[in-house]
Design a protein around this motif. Structure first.
Motif, PDB file in Angstrom:
ATOM      1  N   LEU A  74       0.819  -1.206   0.000  1.00 41.20           N
ATOM      2  CA  LEU A  74       0.000   0.000   0.000  1.00 41.20           C
ATOM      3  C   LEU A  74       0.856   1.261   0.000  1.00 41.20           C
ATOM      4  CD1 LEU A  74      -2.796  -1.017   2.549  1.00 41.20           C
ATOM      5  CD2 LEU A  74      -2.949  -0.947   0.064  1.00 41.20           C
ATOM      6  N   GLN A  75       1.932   1.241   0.774  1.00 43.06           N
ATOM      7  CA  GLN A  75       2.819   2.406   0.812  1.00 43.06           C
ATOM      8  C   GLN A  75       3.470   2.639  -0.546  1.00 43.06           C
ATOM      9  OE1 GLN A  75       5.326   2.742   4.196  1.00 43.06           O
ATOM     10  NE2 GLN A  75       6.591   4.363   3.336  1.00 43.06           N
ATOM     11  N   LYS A  76       3.849   1.559  -1.202  1.00 45.19           N
ATOM     12  CA  LYS A  76       4.479   1.680  -2.510  1.00 45.19           C
ATOM     13  C   LYS A  76       3.496   2.242  -3.539  1.00 45.19           C
ATOM     14  CE  LYS A  76       7.066  -1.011  -5.947  1.00 45.19           C
ATOM     15  NZ  LYS A  76       7.615  -2.346  -6.296  1.00 45.19           N
ATOM     16  N   LYS A  77       2.239   1.803  -3.481  1.00 48.95           N
ATOM     17  CA  LYS A  77       1.245   2.231  -4.460  1.00 48.95           C
ATOM     18  C   LYS A  77       0.749   3.657  -4.227  1.00 48.95           C
ATOM     19  CE  LYS A  77      -0.545  -2.337  -5.722  1.00 48.95           C
ATOM     20  NZ  LYS A  77      -0.233  -2.220  -7.158  1.00 48.95           N
ATOM     21  N   THR A  78       0.739   4.096  -2.977  1.00 45.72           N
ATOM     22  CA  THR A  78       0.185   5.414  -2.659  1.00 45.72           C
ATOM     23  C   THR A  78       1.240   6.462  -2.315  1.00 45.72           C
ATOM     24  OG1 THR A  78      -0.054   4.844  -0.302  1.00 45.72           O
ATOM     25  CG2 THR A  78      -1.934   4.380  -1.753  1.00 45.72           C
ATOM     26  N   ASP A  79       2.482   6.012  -2.136  1.00 46.58           N
ATOM     27  CA  ASP A  79       3.542   6.904  -1.679  1.00 46.58           C
ATOM     28  C   ASP A  79       3.143   7.576  -0.360  1.00 46.58           C
ATOM     29  OD1 ASP A  79       6.019   8.177  -1.785  1.00 46.58           O
ATOM     30  OD2 ASP A  79       5.204   9.943  -2.801  1.00 46.58           O
ATOM     31  N   TYR A  80       2.522   6.793   0.503  1.00 41.32           N
ATOM     32  CA  TYR A  80       2.057   7.296   1.792  1.00 41.32           C
ATOM     33  C   TYR A  80       1.961   6.106   2.742  1.00 41.32           C
ATOM     34  CZ  TYR A  80      -0.376  10.827   4.634  1.00 41.32           C
ATOM     35  OH  TYR A  80      -0.717  11.772   5.591  1.00 41.32           O
ATOM     36  N   LYS A  81       2.312   6.328   3.997  1.00 43.45           N
ATOM     37  CA  LYS A  81       2.252   5.229   4.958  1.00 43.45           C
ATOM     38  C   LYS A  81       0.800   4.905   5.295  1.00 43.45           C
ATOM     39  CE  LYS A  81       3.896   3.469   9.340  1.00 43.45           C
ATOM     40  NZ  LYS A  81       4.771   3.604  10.489  1.00 43.45           N
ATOM     41  N   VAL A  82       0.413   3.663   5.066  1.00 46.09           N
ATOM     42  CA  VAL A  82      -0.946   3.194   5.350  1.00 46.09           C
ATOM     43  C   VAL A  82      -0.852   1.936   6.201  1.00 46.09           C
ATOM     44  CG1 VAL A  82      -3.126   2.371   4.387  1.00 46.09           C
ATOM     45  CG2 VAL A  82      -1.809   4.126   3.160  1.00 46.09           C
ATOM     46  N   SER A  83      -1.484   1.945   7.358  1.00 50.04           N
ATOM     47  CA  SER A  83      -1.491   0.751   8.203  1.00 50.04           C
ATOM     48  C   SER A  83      -2.759  -0.057   7.926  1.00 50.04           C
ATOM     49  CB  SER A  83      -1.407   1.125   9.685  1.00 50.04           C
ATOM     50  OG  SER A  83      -2.477   1.977  10.043  1.00 50.04           O
ATOM     51  N   LEU A  84      -2.714  -1.327   8.258  1.00 51.46           N
ATOM     52  CA  LEU A  84      -3.832  -2.227   7.992  1.00 51.46           C
ATOM     53  C   LEU A  84      -4.423  -2.716   9.306  1.00 51.46           C
ATOM     54  CD1 LEU A  84      -5.469  -3.902   5.874  1.00 51.46           C
ATOM     55  CD2 LEU A  84      -3.767  -5.714   6.204  1.00 51.46           C
ATOM     56  N   LEU A  85      -5.738  -2.640   9.399  1.00 49.59           N
ATOM     57  CA  LEU A  85      -6.452  -3.155  10.568  1.00 49.59           C
ATOM     58  C   LEU A  85      -7.369  -4.287  10.106  1.00 49.59           C
ATOM     59  CD1 LEU A  85      -7.274  -2.977  13.576  1.00 49.59           C
ATOM     60  CD2 LEU A  85      -9.013  -1.300  12.901  1.00 49.59           C
ATOM     61  N   ASN A  86      -6.987  -5.518  10.432  1.00 47.68           N
ATOM     62  CA  ASN A  86      -7.807  -6.685  10.095  1.00 47.68           C
ATOM     63  C   ASN A  86      -8.756  -6.970  11.253  1.00 47.68           C
ATOM     64  OD1 ASN A  86      -7.035  -7.673   7.494  1.00 47.68           O
ATOM     65  ND2 ASN A  86      -5.059  -8.283   8.359  1.00 47.68           N
ATOM     66  N   ARG A  87     -10.039  -7.099  10.936  1.00 47.11           N
ATOM     67  CA  ARG A  87     -11.034  -7.418  11.955  1.00 47.11           C
ATOM     68  C   ARG A  87     -11.907  -8.559  11.453  1.00 47.11           C
ATOM     69  NH1 ARG A  87     -10.658  -5.454  16.943  1.00 47.11           N
ATOM     70  NH2 ARG A  87     -12.927  -5.286  17.135  1.00 47.11           N
ATOM     71  N   LYS A  88     -12.289  -9.446  12.353  1.00 48.80           N
ATOM     72  CA  LYS A  88     -13.160 -10.550  12.001  1.00 48.80           C
ATOM     73  C   LYS A  88     -14.621 -10.126  12.160  1.00 48.80           C
ATOM     74  CE  LYS A  88     -10.328 -13.893  10.903  1.00 48.80           C
ATOM     75  NZ  LYS A  88     -10.339 -14.466   9.538  1.00 48.80           N
ATOM     76  N   ARG A  89     -15.423 -10.538  11.211  1.00 43.54           N
ATOM     77  CA  ARG A  89     -16.853 -10.224  11.228  1.00 43.54           C
ATOM     78  C   ARG A  89     -17.550 -11.024  12.324  1.00 43.54           C
ATOM     79  NH1 ARG A  89     -21.301  -8.300  11.252  1.00 43.54           N
ATOM     80  NH2 ARG A  89     -22.825  -8.242   9.567  1.00 43.54           N
ATOM     81  N   ASN A  90     -18.305 -10.316  13.162  1.00 40.51           N
ATOM     82  CA  ASN A  90     -19.140 -10.965  14.162  1.00 40.51           C
ATOM     83  C   ASN A  90     -20.546 -11.058  13.570  1.00 40.51           C
ATOM     84  OD1 ASN A  90     -20.725 -11.748  16.303  1.00 40.51           O
ATOM     85  ND2 ASN A  90     -19.793 -10.360  17.783  1.00 40.51           N
ATOM     86  N   THR A  91     -20.903 -12.238  13.097  1.00 43.07           N
ATOM     87  CA  THR A  91     -22.168 -12.385  12.368  1.00 43.07           C
ATOM     88  C   THR A  91     -23.398 -12.219  13.250  1.00 43.07           C
ATOM     89  OG1 THR A  91     -21.975 -14.789  12.622  1.00 43.07           O
ATOM     90  CG2 THR A  91     -21.189 -13.830  10.545  1.00 43.07           C
ATOM     91  N   THR A  92     -23.205 -12.143  14.556  1.00 41.08           N
ATOM     92  CA  THR A  92     -24.351 -11.869  15.439  1.00 41.08           C
ATOM     93  C   THR A  92     -24.618 -10.370  15.533  1.00 41.08           C
ATOM     94  OG1 THR A  92     -22.974 -11.761  17.435  1.00 41.08           O
ATOM     95  CG2 THR A  92     -23.855 -13.926  16.806  1.00 41.08           C
ATOM     96  N   ASN A  93     -23.691  -9.563  15.009  1.00 43.99           N
ATOM     97  CA  ASN A  93     -23.833  -8.104  15.001  1.00 43.99           C
ATOM     98  C   ASN A  93     -24.276  -7.606  13.637  1.00 43.99           C
ATOM     99  OD1 ASN A  93     -22.919  -7.897  17.610  1.00 43.99           O
ATOM    100  ND2 ASN A  93     -20.859  -7.207  17.061  1.00 43.99           N
ATOM    101  N   ALA A  94     -24.852  -6.431  13.617  1.00 40.02           N
ATOM    102  CA  ALA A  94     -25.014  -5.708  12.359  1.00 40.02           C
ATOM    103  C   ALA A  94     -23.622  -5.225  11.961  1.00 40.02           C
ATOM    104  CB  ALA A  94     -25.965  -4.531  12.535  1.00 40.02           C
ATOM    105  N   LEU A  95     -23.410  -5.022  10.668  1.00 43.38           N
ATOM    106  CA  LEU A  95     -22.087  -4.599  10.198  1.00 43.38           C
ATOM    107  C   LEU A  95     -21.654  -3.298  10.855  1.00 43.38           C
ATOM    108  CD1 LEU A  95     -19.648  -4.956   8.376  1.00 43.38           C
ATOM    109  CD2 LEU A  95     -20.938  -3.867   6.517  1.00 43.38           C
ATOM    110  N   LEU A  96     -22.600  -2.394  11.069  1.00 43.31           N
ATOM    111  CA  LEU A  96     -22.245  -1.115  11.689  1.00 43.31           C
ATOM    112  C   LEU A  96     -21.756  -1.294  13.124  1.00 43.31           C
ATOM    113  CD1 LEU A  96     -24.985   1.299  10.327  1.00 43.31           C
ATOM    114  CD2 LEU A  96     -22.566   1.254   9.764  1.00 43.31           C
ATOM    115  N   GLU A  97     -22.238  -2.325  13.803  1.00 40.93           N
ATOM    116  CA  GLU A  97     -21.736  -2.618  15.152  1.00 40.93           C
ATOM    117  C   GLU A  97     -20.278  -3.068  15.084  1.00 40.93           C
ATOM    118  OE1 GLU A  97     -24.988  -4.327  18.020  1.00 40.93           O
ATOM    119  OE2 GLU A  97     -25.297  -5.227  16.042  1.00 40.93           O
ATOM    120  N   ASP A  98     -19.942  -3.846  14.047  1.00 36.74           N
ATOM    121  CA  ASP A  98     -18.546  -4.254  13.858  1.00 36.74           C
ATOM    122  C   ASP A  98     -17.670  -3.049  13.547  1.00 36.74           C
ATOM    123  OD1 ASP A  98     -19.050  -6.902  14.370  1.00 36.74           O
ATOM    124  OD2 ASP A  98     -19.186  -7.504  12.263  1.00 36.74           O
ATOM    125  N   ILE A  99     -18.200  -2.126  12.757  1.00 33.46           N
ATOM    126  CA  ILE A  99     -17.447  -0.898  12.450  1.00 33.46           C
ATOM    127  C   ILE A  99     -17.230  -0.097  13.728  1.00 33.46           C
ATOM    128  CG2 ILE A  99     -17.542   1.328  11.247  1.00 33.46           C
ATOM    129  CD1 ILE A  99     -18.940  -0.079   8.937  1.00 33.46           C
TER     130      ILE A  99
END
Length: 281
Positions: free
Chosen positions: A203-228
């Motif tokens: 991502l840094q190479k493609k954007t020429d900017y430092k970008v960090s990655l946050l991986n989160r697992k979907r909790n299917t008992t929640n609405a997506l907005l609750e996961d957000i």
């Protein structure tokens, strides 16, 4: 020069967006346009001349009130005034008036305050929801209770579809204000997991900017907005970025609002929305 358009109806709720846009315009060295959309109904027994005279009086009075209203906002944030235009346009539909002006004058962002809405208002729409769902110009939604802060950290929620092009837009917003960028992906249990270090380097190479990655697992008992929301508690961003689908049929828009539209009703941090590119277009 970049143009930031902020809309106001002279209500206390609209002050948050004006405060935000003043600070953002200063940081980005952008031109600030403060827009008031109005509509006057002509009484059936008035002549054209009477109505024209009334319109002139109304506009002069409103400009005076808006000038005082904006001056009070500057006093409240202890900022010196920046160059801005105060514009009034007539339109029967506020959101249409905002979008029409933004498109015709090549505005880079539309900024609007949002105070939430009840179920009925959600179904029939608010100015904010209509802008998110229809505007070609990116929309900044500022909660009316938001207290002005530095934009230090931006969280971009990605479904990993066309994320390279989307991330370029996020970085374009972040770079002038030197904000950090974090790309979040909420994955389902059986979905491919992205390697954090390898992805960040790419991502840094493609954007020429430092970008960090946050991986989160979907909790299917929640609405997506609750996961957000859960991810926001971890990331603690100054601003959330979402890309919204604007090409869905009206039935789906009414009964299955996009995550961006839904989030604008109750989010506690500023939200920046872009129109999501449709494949094949």
């Amino acid at each position: 020069m970049e143009k930031i358009l902020v809309t106001t109806d002279q209500s206390a709720n609209s002050k948050a967006a004006i405060r935000f846009s003043i600070k953002l315009a200063r940081q980005r060295k952008a031109e600030l346009i403060i827009l008031h959309v109005y509509h006057l109904l002509k009484p059936f027994n008035w002549s054209e001349k009477q109505f024209e005279e009334y319109g002139d009086t109304f506009r002069k009075k409103t400009v005076t009130e808006l000038t005082s209203f904006i001056g009070d906002i500057y006093d409240g944030i202890h900022e010196r005034e920046i160059n801005h235009q105060l514009i009034m346009v007539s339109n029967t539909d506020v959101a249409e008036g905002i979008m029409d002006y933004a498109n015709k004058h090549n505005c880079s962002y539309i900024c609007i305050s949002t105070r939430g809405a009840g179920t009925i208002t959600k179904v029939f729409g608010t100015h904010t929801a209509k802008l998110i769902g229809s505007s070609a110009v990116p929309v900044l939604c500022i909660p009316s209770a938001y207290h002005l802060k530095e934009l230090k950290h931006i969280l971009y929620a990605s479904d990993m579809t066309n994320y390279e092009d989307e991330l370029k837009k996020v970085v374009e917003f972040a770079r002038p204000i030197h904000a950090s960028v974090e790309m979040m992906h909420i994955s389902y249990p059986d979905e491919f997991a992205y390697d954090k270090e390898l992805t960040e380097a790419t991502l840094q190479k493609k954007t020429d900017y430092k970008v960090s990655l946050l991986n989160r697992k979907r909790n299917t008992t929640n609405a997506l907005l609750e996961d957000i929301d859960d991810a926001i508690k971890v990331s603690k961003p100054s601003l959330l970025v979402l890309f919204t689908h604007q090409s869905r049929p009206m039935f789906e828009k009414l009964f299955f609002p996009s995550n961006a539209e839904e989030y604008s009703f109750y989010g506690k941090i500023p939200l920046l929305t872009f129109s999501k590119k449709v494949e094949g277009r």
